[in-house]
Structure formats: C-alpha cells, structure tokens
Design an enzyme around this catalytic site. Sequence first.
Site, mmCIF file in Angstrom:
data_model
loop_
_atom_site.group_PDB
_atom_site.id
_atom_site.type_symbol
_atom_site.label_atom_id
_atom_site.label_comp_id
_atom_site.label_asym_id
_atom_site.label_seq_id
_atom_site.Cartn_x
_atom_site.Cartn_y
_atom_site.Cartn_z
ATOM 1 N N THR A 1 11.801 -7.005 -11.062
ATOM 2 C CA THR A 1 11.185 -8.318 -11.261
ATOM 3 C C THR A 1 9.988 -8.476 -10.335
ATOM 4 O O THR A 1 10.066 -8.199 -9.139
ATOM 5 C CB THR A 1 12.208 -9.437 -10.987
ATOM 6 N N HIS B 1 -1.751 -8.200 2.613
ATOM 7 C CA HIS B 1 -1.674 -8.710 3.985
ATOM 8 C C HIS B 1 -2.754 -8.153 4.902
ATOM 9 O O HIS B 1 -2.883 -8.591 6.052
ATOM 10 C CB HIS B 1 -0.282 -8.470 4.583
ATOM 11 N N GLY C 1 0.794 -1.220 0.000
ATOM 12 C CA GLY C 1 0.000 0.000 0.000
ATOM 13 C C GLY C 1 0.828 1.272 0.000
ATOM 14 O O GLY C 1 0.470 2.257 -0.648
ATOM 15 N N THR C 2 1.943 1.271 0.725
ATOM 16 C CA THR C 2 2.770 2.477 0.813
ATOM 17 C C THR C 2 3.326 2.863 -0.550
ATOM 18 O O THR C 2 3.271 4.035 -0.951
ATOM 19 C CB THR C 2 3.917 2.274 1.818
ATOM 20 N N CYS D 1 -0.011 12.627 21.406
ATOM 21 C CA CYS D 1 1.293 13.259 21.620
ATOM 22 C C CYS D 1 1.180 14.313 22.712
ATOM 23 O O CYS D 1 0.304 15.175 22.656
ATOM 24 C CB CYS D 1 1.783 13.922 20.328
ATOM 25 N N ASN E 1 -7.217 3.838 9.652
ATOM 26 C CA ASN E 1 -6.602 2.659 10.246
ATOM 27 C C ASN E 1 -6.564 2.684 11.765
ATOM 28 O O ASN E 1 -6.420 1.645 12.402
ATOM 29 C CB ASN E 1 -5.180 2.469 9.706
ATOM 30 N N GLN F 1 -7.415 -0.269 4.246
ATOM 31 C CA GLN F 1 -8.168 -0.910 5.322
ATOM 32 C C GLN F 1 -9.533 -1.420 4.873
ATOM 33 O O GLN F 1 -10.157 -2.221 5.581
ATOM 34 C CB GLN F 1 -8.353 0.076 6.488
#
Length: 382
Positions: free
Chosen positions: A236, A200, A70-71, A328, A150, A178
Amino acid sequence: MKVYLDNAATTRLDPEVLEVMLPLMTEQFGNPSSIHSFGRAVRSSIEKARKSIAGILNAAPAEIFFTSGGTEADNTAIRSSIETLGLKHAITSRIEHHAVLHTLEHLQKSGQIQLSFVNLNEKGEVDLQHLETLLQSNSRSLVSLMHGNNEIGNLLDLEAVGDICEKYNAVFHSDTVQTMGHYNHDLQKLKTHFIVGAAHKFNGPKGVGFLYMRPGIKIAPFVHGGAQERNMRGGTENIYGIVGLAKALEIAYRDMDAHRRHIESLKLRMIGKLTNSIDGITFNGNSADLDKSLYTVLNVSLPPSDISDMLLFNLDIAGVAVSGGSACASGTEIGSHVLTELKIDENRANVRFSFGKYNTEEEIDYAVHTLAELYKKESVVL
C-alpha cells in the site's frame, strides 16, 4: 544556541509540505487500491503527485515509481536491472553510498556479477578514461556512479558519463539523492537509465522516494506482493509521503535559485572563517570548490589534536549538530570508507558541515567560533 548543520543526513520539513500532507493523514484515509469513492480520491492524489514530479523533471508520469526512499530506489535499479536484463558486469567507485556499494558487493559475492571499480584521483574524482577502458573490455555493463557524493560533495559530470555509457551500450544508474531538489535534472537530456530521489533530503517527509526509469527499460519488481505502482512495487502506497514528496520538489524547484545563492554564501562564509580561525585546516575532496562540489556540503579535515576523538561529541554538547569521523585505521575500527579511499590521515578529525535553506549567517559564525574554541582548549572536554 542550537545549530543544525547536518542537512545532508536529513532536512527540516517545510511547513508548506506538512500542510498538504495533513488531509491525507486525517480526512482522505482511503486505500488507493479500493474502487469506492474513498479509495478513488486518494488514488487521484497519488497520480497528481506523479504527474507533478514528472513535469518538474521533464519526464513522463509512467517513468516515475514511488519507493520508501533512496535506498530502495537504488536497490530496485541495481538488483532488478542485473537480474532482469541479464547483466554480468557492473562498474562503480569505492566512494559510493553504501546503498549502492553494499548492494553491488552482495551481488558479486553471490556470483551474479563481476564487479569493477573505476579509478579515482587524490580528490576522489572519477577517471573517465579508465571508465571507458573498463567498458571497452567488458560486454554490456551496469555503471552506477553517484551525482553528488554525500560525504565530500564531489559532483560527477552526468552528461560525460552518459555519453560514454551510450557509446558502449551500458546501463547507467546514478544515485542522485544529494542533488535532487538542489540541481536541475532534465531527464529528456540526461542519458541516465535510472535516477533516484528521497524527499527528506529536500525538506520533504522521511520514508518516501522515487525511481525514474528511462522508457524502453523493462525490469521485474524488487518488492513483490501487489499490483501497486503498475506492478512494479508491492505494498500500500505511502500516500501522505508521496503527496509531501511532490510538494517538496515543487517548492525546491520554485525557490532553487534563491536558496542556492543563500546556501552558497553560507558555505563561502564558513570556508573563509575556518581558514582564518584554525591553522592547518584543509578540505577533503573538492568540497571547497563551488564549481566541483555540492553547494550544500563542506568536508573539513582538522589538524591532529587531543580532542579529535571527542570532537563531534563536544560540538553536540555545545549545540552544533554535524557529522563526520576519521578514516578507517588499518581495518580495526569503523570509519569513513570515503576518507579511507582518499587516504586521509586517520589521526585527523574530519567534520562534514551540510547546509540548508533554514540556516543563517549567525549559525555559521557560532559553529566556527565553537570549533575554534575547542581547538584552542586542546585536551579540555566541555
């Protein structure tokens, strides 16, 4: 007891998927770019997988490009469209996956684009009126908004955003990592220019994904080096990954209704049991609303406690695998940028439970009992 409730991070490989991958790892080992019979046999497997995925999503095979996940697919859509199409402005939200957010921030810092952030409400929902205002005041833009968040599970109305983007001739990219394999995507109806998938996340192998590109969009490659993927992605091909991806998506669509009913029942069970077991518990974003969130994700905000800092560790020691963390705190520590944007109290522990087709009611009950017992013990560390 071992309980895996981190399916938004990755999922267990389906045995049916492994079965179709194994021959590509052993017997059918040719390079798909080779012209001899070994290579041609493998090339045929790749193109069959491409055709299968396209058929499931109601797209054409030529619109599906395989990537490492996905990235890479997100980066290809964002960076290549901006560079190739000459886009100077992009719109996103502050709670996107870092594959999108960091890519756009990098492009802004390098002076390639002006970046705007669409407003969100206290639940993390996108303000569609503000999105339209941003598009009204900017020339042709890239809009990048994820379908399912996500962390907090919020769902975006892809059709509504697609209509707005079409009205202003904007290029629309959606990170669908997702939701792919968990929701139906009819690409003849959606007005997205790019969507992505990662095997995955729906019980396929790691290290493989795909990018869908709407016909009429022409962009330069993000990964250079060879003529693979019709000159769109050098290197490849991950043959067994691609075949596994296609099989995993086939299974996901074949069994989607049954799996959704099962997983939704687990999520509802957990919501009820958590609410009854821990006073002061709340749910982040829309994650407790099945109509507005991923049925696979529940993000829980727990009342402040002496065990908050060690909660995930203690759950892991007890055999419960989850993810989460705090917002944070004044920029002094790395936390969740999503929870920070929602202004969740940094003193509260937050846990993301994410469910899959292999989870059971017994596992849900054990996870809730374990969490409740930890809170009863307060500062006692397992």
